[in-house]
Write a protein that holds these residues in place. Structure first.
Motif, short mmCIF file in Angstrom:
data_model
loop_
_atom_site.label_atom_id
_atom_site.label_comp_id
_atom_site.label_asym_id
_atom_site.label_seq_id
_atom_site.Cartn_x
_atom_site.Cartn_y
_atom_site.Cartn_z
N ASP A 1 0.96 -1.10 -0.70
CA ASP A 1 -0.27 0.66 0.38
C ASP A 1 0.30 0.98 -0.18
O ASP A 1 1.64 1.46 0.63
N TYR A 2 0.26 2.27 -0.66
CA TYR A 2 0.70 3.43 -0.40
C TYR A 2 0.27 4.54 0.26
O TYR A 2 -0.75 4.86 0.38
N VAL A 3 0.99 4.93 1.13
CA VAL A 3 0.76 5.88 2.54
C VAL A 3 1.51 7.16 2.57
O VAL A 3 2.04 7.83 2.58
N ILE A 4 -0.17 8.25 2.62
CA ILE A 4 0.82 9.52 3.07
C ILE A 4 0.15 9.99 4.03
O ILE A 4 -1.14 10.08 4.78
N THR A 5 0.76 10.36 4.97
CA THR A 5 0.23 11.17 6.36
C THR A 5 0.82 12.76 6.58
O THR A 5 2.03 13.13 6.35
N VAL A 6 -0.16 13.17 6.95
CA VAL A 6 0.42 14.93 7.43
C VAL A 6 -0.33 15.34 8.70
O VAL A 6 -1.44 15.09 9.54
N LYS A 7 0.78 15.92 9.46
CA LYS A 7 0.65 15.28 10.71
C LYS A 7 0.56 17.06 10.95
O LYS A 7 0.51 17.87 10.84
N ASP A 8 -0.11 17.03 11.73
CA ASP A 8 -1.16 18.45 12.44
C ASP A 8 -0.27 18.53 14.03
O ASP A 8 -0.25 18.29 15.07
N ASP A 9 1.25 19.84 13.81
CA ASP A 9 2.06 19.91 14.26
C ASP A 9 1.50 21.10 15.16
O ASP A 9 0.54 22.06 14.61
N ASP A 10 1.71 21.56 16.23
CA ASP A 10 1.93 23.23 16.87
C ASP A 10 1.97 24.30 16.35
O ASP A 10 1.37 25.15 16.43
N GLN A 11 2.05 24.17 14.26
CA GLN A 11 1.87 25.68 13.60
C GLN A 11 0.43 24.93 13.02
O GLN A 11 0.17 26.62 12.59
N MET A 12 0.28 24.04 13.29
CA MET A 12 -1.00 23.88 12.21
C MET A 12 -1.92 23.02 12.99
O MET A 12 -2.89 21.84 12.65
N ASN A 13 -2.64 24.18 13.81
CA ASN A 13 -4.14 23.04 14.38
C ASN A 13 -4.62 23.52 13.57
O ASN A 13 -5.20 24.68 13.51
N PHE A 14 -5.77 22.08 13.78
CA PHE A 14 -7.59 22.81 12.85
C PHE A 14 -8.10 23.60 14.07
O PHE A 14 -8.33 23.67 14.68
N ASP A 15 -8.24 24.49 13.01
CA ASP A 15 -9.14 25.34 13.58
C ASP A 15 -10.80 24.98 13.01
O ASP A 15 -11.19 26.18 11.40
N LYS A 16 -10.99 23.82 12.74
CA LYS A 16 -12.64 24.24 12.60
C LYS A 16 -13.06 23.80 11.14
O LYS A 16 -13.35 24.74 10.99
N PRO A 17 -11.78 22.91 10.24
CA PRO A 17 -12.18 23.02 8.45
C PRO A 17 -13.21 22.66 8.17
O PRO A 17 -14.80 22.33 8.35
N GLU A 18 -12.96 23.05 7.00
CA GLU A 18 -13.75 22.30 6.11
C GLU A 18 -13.33 20.97 5.18
O GLU A 18 -12.24 21.06 4.96
N SER A 33 -11.01 6.62 11.95
CA SER A 33 -10.41 7.36 13.25
C SER A 33 -9.25 6.58 13.17
O SER A 33 -8.64 5.78 13.41
N ASN A 34 -7.98 7.56 13.35
CA ASN A 34 -6.63 7.24 13.50
C ASN A 34 -6.84 6.66 14.69
O ASN A 34 -5.37 6.91 15.18
N GLY A 35 -7.09 8.27 15.56
CA GLY A 35 -7.20 8.05 17.06
C GLY A 35 -5.82 8.94 17.09
O GLY A 35 -5.45 9.49 18.36
N ASN A 36 -6.00 10.26 16.60
CA ASN A 36 -4.26 10.81 17.11
C ASN A 36 -4.98 12.16 16.09
O ASN A 36 -5.77 11.91 15.86
N ASN A 37 -3.81 13.11 16.18
CA ASN A 37 -4.14 14.43 15.02
C ASN A 37 -3.82 14.51 14.37
O ASN A 37 -2.99 15.31 13.53
N GLU A 38 -3.76 12.89 13.34
CA GLU A 38 -3.02 13.14 11.63
C GLU A 38 -4.24 12.93 10.71
O GLU A 38 -5.09 12.72 10.19
#
Length: 204
Positions: A1-18, A33-38
């Protein structure tokens, strides 16, 4: 499988996204659900990564096709999203592909589904405004909590197993709609289809 992961770090906290998912070809999407903030996407075929694009920012998560010439593309992808994330809006549009959300629930202001020739399953939706527009598709929602709910079906079935709805409006042509739960107000219109509210067939 080919996997891409995007981490939501301190510089990019989600702000009620669309959240926007647009699949104009025969690709099934599993949302879990992935159980974390990614945010991550998993392709069952590496070639799909050439045609499907994931874009993530503080205010938007967008999964879409890269081109309009993709009629012969098929396969399956898994989109993993953070737990307990509230969305400003969720918009899902699919043609010939299925949407499977048995392992993820949505909390949002507005939820919109457009499906043509694909089956959709949702575990939980809580929103102020919910809209389904389906053609030749079957859609099932296990739990729905909303103020306004509009269901439009052409040659497809909609089943909502448990619900709390303030205002429900149903329109169907050659399709059946079944809604069970606590429904304060409802209106309906049908041509060659049946509408059931808590097991009682609506007379048009």
């Amino acid at each position: 499988d080919y996997v891409i992961t995007v981490k939501d770090d301190d510089q990019m906290n989600f702000d009620k996204p669309e959240l926007s998912i647009e699949m104009p070809f025969d690709v099934d999407v599993i949302i879990e659900s992935n159980g974390n903030n990614e945010v991550s996407i998993d392709y069952d075929d590496d070639k799909l990564s050439n045609y499907i694009q994931l874009s993530v920012s503080k205010k938007a998560i967008d999964l879409s096709a890269k081109g309009a010439h993709l009629k012969n593309i098929d396969g399956q992808i898994t989109l993993s999203l953070p737990d307990n994330l509230s969305y400003k809006s969720v918009q899902i549009s699919t043609v010939s592909g299925d949407i499977d959300c048995d392992d993820y629930g949505f909390i949002c202001d507005k939820f919109k589904l457009e499906s043509v020739s694909g089956d959709c399953n949702f575990k939980f939706i809580k929103a102020e405004d919910v809209s389904f527009d389906i053609v030749s598709s079957d859609t099932t929602v296990e739990n729905l909590d909303c103020q306004y709910c509009k269901l439009n079906s052409v040659d497809g079935d909609i089943t909502i197993e448990k619900s709390i709805i303030d205002h429900l409006k149903v329109n169907t042509v050659s399709g059946d709609v079944n809604v069970d739960g606590q429904i304060a107000n409802s209106s309906s219109d049908t041509i060659s289809g049946d509408i059931y509210i808590n097991g009682e067939k609506k007379k048009i």
